[in-house]
Design a protein around this motif. Structure first.
Motif, PDB file in Angstrom:
ATOM      1  N   LYS A   1       0.878  -1.177   0.000  1.00 30.41           N
ATOM      2  CA  LYS A   1       0.000   0.000   0.000  1.00 30.41           C
ATOM      3  C   LYS A   1       0.913   1.224   0.000  1.00 30.41           C
ATOM      4  O   LYS A   1       1.701   1.392   0.943  1.00 30.41           O
ATOM      5  CB  LYS A   1      -0.867  -0.014   1.255  1.00 30.41           C
ATOM      6  N   GLY A   2       0.830   2.025  -1.056  1.00 30.64           N
ATOM      7  CA  GLY A   2       1.731   3.176  -1.160  1.00 30.64           C
ATOM      8  C   GLY A   2       3.174   2.685  -1.148  1.00 30.64           C
ATOM      9  O   GLY A   2       3.529   1.747  -1.864  1.00 30.64           O
ATOM     10  N   ASP A   3       3.994   3.282  -0.294  1.00 30.15           N
ATOM     11  CA  ASP A   3       5.404   2.852  -0.262  1.00 30.15           C
ATOM     12  C   ASP A   3       5.666   1.819   0.852  1.00 30.15           C
ATOM     13  O   ASP A   3       6.806   1.551   1.195  1.00 30.15           O
ATOM     14  CB  ASP A   3       6.333   4.072  -0.114  1.00 30.15           C
ATOM     15  N   GLN A   4       4.565   1.266   1.400  1.00 28.63           N
ATOM     16  CA  GLN A   4       4.749   0.308   2.502  1.00 28.63           C
ATOM     17  C   GLN A   4       4.364  -1.116   2.114  1.00 28.63           C
ATOM     18  O   GLN A   4       3.428  -1.326   1.346  1.00 28.63           O
ATOM     19  CB  GLN A   4       3.912   0.739   3.711  1.00 28.63           C
ATOM     20  N   ILE A   5       5.071  -2.056   2.683  1.00 31.41           N
ATOM     21  CA  ILE A   5       4.759  -3.472   2.467  1.00 31.41           C
ATOM     22  C   ILE A   5       4.496  -4.098   3.822  1.00 31.41           C
ATOM     23  O   ILE A   5       5.293  -3.941   4.753  1.00 31.41           O
ATOM     24  CB  ILE A   5       5.932  -4.214   1.789  1.00 31.41           C
ATOM     25  N   THR A   6       3.374  -4.807   3.929  1.00 34.65           N
ATOM     26  CA  THR A   6       3.074  -5.549   5.147  1.00 34.65           C
ATOM     27  C   THR A   6       3.257  -7.024   4.810  1.00 34.65           C
ATOM     28  O   THR A   6       2.699  -7.514   3.823  1.00 34.65           O
ATOM     29  CB  THR A   6       1.611  -5.296   5.577  1.00 34.65           C
ATOM     30  N   ALA A   7       4.083  -7.705   5.606  1.00 34.06           N
ATOM     31  CA  ALA A   7       4.355  -9.118   5.288  1.00 34.06           C
ATOM     32  C   ALA A   7       4.262  -9.968   6.539  1.00 34.06           C
ATOM     33  O   ALA A   7       4.604  -9.518   7.639  1.00 34.06           O
ATOM     34  CB  ALA A   7       5.760  -9.251   4.678  1.00 34.06           C
ATOM     35  N   GLY A   8       3.807 -11.194   6.351  1.00 29.74           N
ATOM     36  CA  GLY A   8       3.812 -12.160   7.448  1.00 29.74           C
ATOM     37  C   GLY A   8       5.242 -12.621   7.694  1.00 29.74           C
ATOM     38  O   GLY A   8       6.070 -12.640   6.769  1.00 29.74           O
ATOM     39  N   ALA A   9       5.531 -13.016   8.940  1.00 31.81           N
ATOM     40  CA  ALA A   9       6.903 -13.395   9.281  1.00 31.81           C
ATOM     41  C   ALA A   9       7.352 -14.655   8.552  1.00 31.81           C
ATOM     42  O   ALA A   9       8.543 -14.916   8.412  1.00 31.81           O
ATOM     43  CB  ALA A   9       7.018 -13.603  10.789  1.00 31.81           C
ATOM     44  N   GLY A  10       6.389 -15.450   8.063  1.00 35.54           N
ATOM     45  CA  GLY A  10       6.751 -16.678   7.358  1.00 35.54           C
ATOM     46  C   GLY A  10       6.977 -16.473   5.869  1.00 35.54           C
ATOM     47  O   GLY A  10       7.362 -17.400   5.162  1.00 35.54           O
ATOM     48  N   ALA A  11       6.742 -15.245   5.369  1.00 30.34           N
ATOM     49  CA  ALA A  11       6.977 -14.974   3.937  1.00 30.34           C
ATOM     50  C   ALA A  11       8.466 -15.075   3.647  1.00 30.34           C
ATOM     51  O   ALA A  11       9.294 -14.727   4.492  1.00 30.34           O
ATOM     52  CB  ALA A  11       6.488 -13.575   3.588  1.00 30.34           C
ATOM     53  N   SER A  12       8.807 -15.551   2.460  1.00 27.49           N
ATOM     54  CA  SER A  12      10.241 -15.638   2.150  1.00 27.49           C
ATOM     55  C   SER A  12      10.741 -14.265   1.710  1.00 27.49           C
ATOM     56  O   SER A  12      10.001 -13.472   1.110  1.00 27.49           O
ATOM     57  CB  SER A  12      10.507 -16.685   1.072  1.00 27.49           C
ATOM     58  N   CYS A  13      12.003 -14.009   2.013  1.00 27.04           N
ATOM     59  CA  CYS A  13      12.610 -12.723   1.615  1.00 27.04           C
ATOM     60  C   CYS A  13      12.613 -12.588   0.095  1.00 27.04           C
ATOM     61  O   CYS A  13      12.458 -11.483  -0.440  1.00 27.04           O
ATOM     62  CB  CYS A  13      14.045 -12.629   2.154  1.00 27.04           C
ATOM     63  N   VAL A  14      12.774 -13.719  -0.607  1.00 32.76           N
ATOM     64  CA  VAL A  14      12.798 -13.684  -2.073  1.00 32.76           C
ATOM     65  C   VAL A  14      11.425 -13.225  -2.594  1.00 32.76           C
ATOM     66  O   VAL A  14      11.327 -12.354  -3.472  1.00 32.76           O
ATOM     67  CB  VAL A  14      13.190 -15.074  -2.640  1.00 32.76           C
ATOM     68  N   ALA A  15      10.348 -13.783  -2.001  1.00 31.26           N
ATOM     69  CA  ALA A  15       8.992 -13.379  -2.417  1.00 31.26           C
ATOM     70  C   ALA A  15       8.774 -11.892  -2.121  1.00 31.26           C
ATOM     71  O   ALA A  15       8.171 -11.165  -2.921  1.00 31.26           O
ATOM     72  CB  ALA A  15       7.955 -14.236  -1.700  1.00 31.26           C
ATOM     73  N   LEU A  16       9.276 -11.440  -0.995  1.00 29.98           N
ATOM     74  CA  LEU A  16       9.144 -10.029  -0.620  1.00 29.98           C
ATOM     75  C   LEU A  16       9.831  -9.131  -1.658  1.00 29.98           C
ATOM     76  O   LEU A  16       9.279  -8.116  -2.094  1.00 29.98           O
ATOM     77  CB  LEU A  16       9.768  -9.799   0.761  1.00 29.98           C
ATOM     78  N   ALA A  17      11.037  -9.534  -2.053  1.00 29.46           N
ATOM     79  CA  ALA A  17      11.786  -8.742  -3.048  1.00 29.46           C
ATOM     80  C   ALA A  17      11.005  -8.668  -4.361  1.00 29.46           C
ATOM     81  O   ALA A  17      10.910  -7.600  -4.977  1.00 29.46           O
ATOM     82  CB  ALA A  17      13.162  -9.370  -3.267  1.00 29.46           C
ATOM     83  N   HIS A  18      10.423  -9.802  -4.770  1.00 30.38           N
ATOM     84  CA  HIS A  18       9.674  -9.793  -6.037  1.00 30.38           C
ATOM     85  C   HIS A  18       8.421  -8.925  -5.940  1.00 30.38           C
ATOM     86  O   HIS A  18       8.090  -8.196  -6.880  1.00 30.38           O
ATOM     87  CB  HIS A  18       9.325 -11.224  -6.466  1.00 30.38           C
TER      88      HIS A  18
END
Ligand SMILES: Cc1cc2nc3c(=O)[nH]c(=O)nc-3n(C[C@H](O)[C@H](O)[C@H](O)COP(=O)(O)OP(=O)(O)OC[C@H]3O[C@@H](n4cnc5c(N)ncnc54)[C@H](O)[C@@H]3O)c2cc1C
Length: 310
Positions: A96-113
């Motif tokens: 949302k906007g310039d922020q990303i909300t992620a669950g702690a179990g998400a992979s860093c690779v998925a976050l980067a993508h």
């Protein structure tokens, strides 16, 4: 917190919807593919399930959270008490906007993508970190001049009684591959900030990171990444751990099935039949030789947990 035997857990466990496994082998849950069993492994089916499990679990029972096990050496005698693995139910990522909300179990690779698709820069370094977002916060993971502390806005945690705690990043002391967060907190989610940029530029930065790692690291082996921290004090400050290991003549050194990688000598690898004892003994032998050759005390970056086999 005192460890307790499995027998004393029985009859004292809360009802859950997620998966509980007794005497669960942990070797398949770490990058090294070594280590013993957990008395009990819990994979919560969602956050409510995790909360009610924590509420019902005696605080006398020791608790360990694991992510993708990319920075862990689980000893051969295994882990007493409960091990919690946050999997897919904790893997949501929203922007949302310039922020990303992620669950702690998400992979860093998925976050980067996801950040690339959303046109958010500054998070490209996560593309090279093979762990979860929760693990990245605890380790203050980083690479190529960026680290998790640079982009973190806040973390959402649960304490041992299942209570929600939100901690702004400004209240956390971050060190090199460390944080001041209490080991009794389970991270369940994070909010991260990126900087708007062209997705194409972000994609190019990420490709460079992937290429650089392919060239320098033994990525398709059973490893735990960088074994020792780069020294940041005294005479050795500014020198890389791998340079000291090289100088001490440890490249390629083996003990049992464990080997100091020929490709990147700050990586230990399981060549196939290593035990955790082989890997830990090899790490200690490297520390001894580096101390003798250079006078520097290397500090483990890999977290060694659990009990030695008797
Ligand atoms: C090939 C390779 C390359 C690597 N490259 C890098 C790199 O460039 N930079 C870097 O910094 N690291 C690197 N690492 C190390 C590792 O990927 C990072 O430390 C990563 O952040 C660990 O995440 P994880 O989910 O695997 O955590 P784990 O290894 O499972 O756990 C690490 C620690 O975090 C704790 N933890 C995990 N999740 C939670 C949670 N939800 N709540 C509370 N505590 C938790 C665990 O108890 C443990 O103490 C590399 C590892 C490998 C194998």
């Amino acid at each position: 917190m005192a460890a307790v035997a499995l027998s004393s857990l029985e009859g004292r466990l809360p009802n859950v919807r997620g998966r509980l496994t007794k005497d669960a082998p942990l070797s398949g849950l770490t990058w090294f593919r070594t280590g013993g069993v957990a008395d009990l492994l819990f994979r919560p089916s969602d956050e409510a399930d995790l909360k009610s499990f924590l509420k019902g679990l005696s605080e006398a029972i020791s608790l360990t959270v694991i992510g993708l096990g990319s920075n862990l050496l689980v000893r051969d005698g295994g882990i007493r008490g409960v091990v919690i693995k946050l999997g897919k139910p904790f893997g949501d990522i929203d922007t949302k906007g310039d922020q990303i909300t992620a669950g702690a179990g998400a992979s860093c690779v998925a976050l980067a993508h996801r950040a690339r698709v959303a046109g958010l820069a500054g998070l490209e370094f996560f593309r090279g970190i093979p762990g979860t977002v929760g693990g990245a916060v605890v380790m203050n993971a980083g690479a190529y001049g960026s680290e998790t502390a640079d982009v973190l806005i806040s973390v959402r945690c649960l304490d041992r009684s299942g209570r929600d705690i939100r901690i702004p990043a400004t209240e956390i002391d971050f060190g090199y591959r460390s944080t001041s967060l209490s080991p009794d907190l389970l991270i369940v989610g994070v909010v991260i900030r990126g900087t708007p940029a062209e997705p194409q530029t972000i994609a190019e930065n990420m490709s460079q990171i992937v290429e650089a790692r392919e060239e320098s690291q033994p990525l398709r082996t059973r490893t735990g990444g960088s074994t020792f921290k780069n020294p940041d004090v005294g005479q050795a400050a500014g020198r890389k751990a791998w340079q000291l290991i090289e100088e001490a003549g440890c490249r390629g050194l083996t003990i049992g099935g464990a080997q100091v990688s020929e490709k990147h000598c700050n990586f230990l690898i399981n060549t196939g039949a290593a035990t955790s004892k082989d890997l830990e003994s090899l790490g200690e032998e490297v520390r001894r030789r580096v101390k003798q050759a250079t006078g520097v005390d290397l500090e483990w970056e890999i977290r060694r947990i659990g009990e030695r086999k008797r």
